[in-house]
Design a protein around this motif. Structure first.
Motif, PDB file in Angstrom:
ATOM      1  N   ALA A  39      -5.694  26.362  -0.698  1.00  0.00           N
ATOM      2  CA  ALA A  39      -6.916  27.560   0.061  1.00  0.00           C
ATOM      3  C   ALA A  39      -7.940  28.142  -1.692  1.00  0.00           C
ATOM      4  CB  ALA A  39      -6.404  28.120   0.873  1.00  0.00           C
ATOM      5  N   THR A  55     -13.298  32.902   3.461  1.00  0.00           N
ATOM      6  CA  THR A  55     -11.828  32.724   3.354  1.00  0.00           C
ATOM      7  C   THR A  55     -10.808  32.045   4.105  1.00  0.00           C
ATOM      8  OG1 THR A  55     -12.267  35.105   1.972  1.00  0.00           O
ATOM      9  CG2 THR A  55      -9.744  34.658   2.865  1.00  0.00           C
ATOM     10  N   ARG A  99     -11.392  28.884   4.523  1.00  0.00           N
ATOM     11  CA  ARG A  99     -10.739  28.299   3.724  1.00  0.00           C
ATOM     12  C   ARG A  99      -9.184  27.808   4.072  1.00  0.00           C
ATOM     13  NH1 ARG A  99     -12.554  30.484  -2.221  1.00  0.00           N
ATOM     14  NH2 ARG A  99     -11.365  29.124  -2.507  1.00  0.00           N
ATOM     15  N   ASP A 133      -8.649  25.252   7.003  1.00  0.00           N
ATOM     16  CA  ASP A 133      -9.184  23.952   7.237  1.00  0.00           C
ATOM     17  C   ASP A 133      -7.620  23.776   6.615  1.00  0.00           C
ATOM     18  OD1 ASP A 133     -11.541  23.929   7.766  1.00  0.00           O
ATOM     19  OD2 ASP A 133     -11.930  24.255   6.168  1.00  0.00           O
ATOM     20  N   HIS A 136     -19.183  23.602   2.993  1.00  0.00           N
ATOM     21  CA  HIS A 136     -18.099  22.418   4.313  1.00  0.00           C
ATOM     22  C   HIS A 136     -18.861  20.813   4.187  1.00  0.00           C
ATOM     23  CE1 HIS A 136     -20.845  23.797   7.956  1.00  0.00           C
ATOM     24  NE2 HIS A 136     -21.167  25.292   6.803  1.00  0.00           N
TER      25      HIS A 136
END
Length: 189
Positions: A34, A55, A58, A61, A130
């Motif tokens: 991340a 945060t 991330r 994801d 993104h």
């Protein structure tokens, strides 16, 4: 700064630890993937600090989870068409409230959100970035939107549309709440 939805019924730290362990990752591995510090992951898992939206995005994801999947395990299906204001899925609260119409990412290909920024609220010190396109219309108040090296202050009736792979940030520079209705495809949060 926007903080993800955290209430007394939802333990962000315990949920993150469970999802990380289910993915077979150590705290250090998740932090590296991340691009965060190990301390950040440890602090979030122990509930010593609440992550910003950027945060947590991330982290999620890496875990291949959406905000909706993380905070609301029983999402509505695409069979539902109409949503009353009390049926929106809350994704963030506090200085920035984010409410999602319908199931969002993981189910729908389009995410529709209503966001309310209190005076001084922002998406955080980190720029968001993104793979998506997003657009919105300001219903009330003012928002300072930075996309790449461009910054504009938008007011009621103004709108925006951009590719979200450009670093971007939202900040309420006015003295009143700013309300925006926006869409993102594919869904981000």
């Amino acid at each position: 700064m926007i903080r993800p939805l955290i209430n007394s019924e939802f333990d962000v730290g315990a949920a993150l630890k469970l999802k990380r362990e289910q993915a077979g990752l150590s705290q250090r591995q998740l932090a590296e993937l991340a691009e965060l510090t190990h301390v950040t992951i440890a602090n979030v898992e122990s509930n010593r600090s609440a992550p910003s939206v950027a945060t947590l995005a991330r982290i999620l994801d890496v875990l291949k989870l959406t905000f909706s999947e993380f905070f609301t395990p029983n999402l509505p299906s695409m069979d539902k068409v109409f949503y009353r204001k009390g049926e929106f899925v809350p994704l963030a609260s506090g200085d920035c409230e984010i409410l999602q119409v319908g199931p969002g990412r993981g189910v729908a290909k389009l995410q529709v959100i209503k966001t309310r920024y209190r005076p001084g609220a922002e998406t955080g010190p980190e720029m968001l970035k993104h793979e998506a396109e997003e657009g919105g219309v300001i219903l009330s108040g003012e928002i300072e939107l930075t996309v790449g090296d461009r910054t504009e202050i938008l007011g009621p009736g103004d709108g925006y549309l951009f590719r979200s792979n450009q670093p971007h940030r939202f900040r309420n520079v006015g003295n009143t709440d700013c309300t925006i209705v926006a869409a993102c495809t594919p869904p981000y949060l």
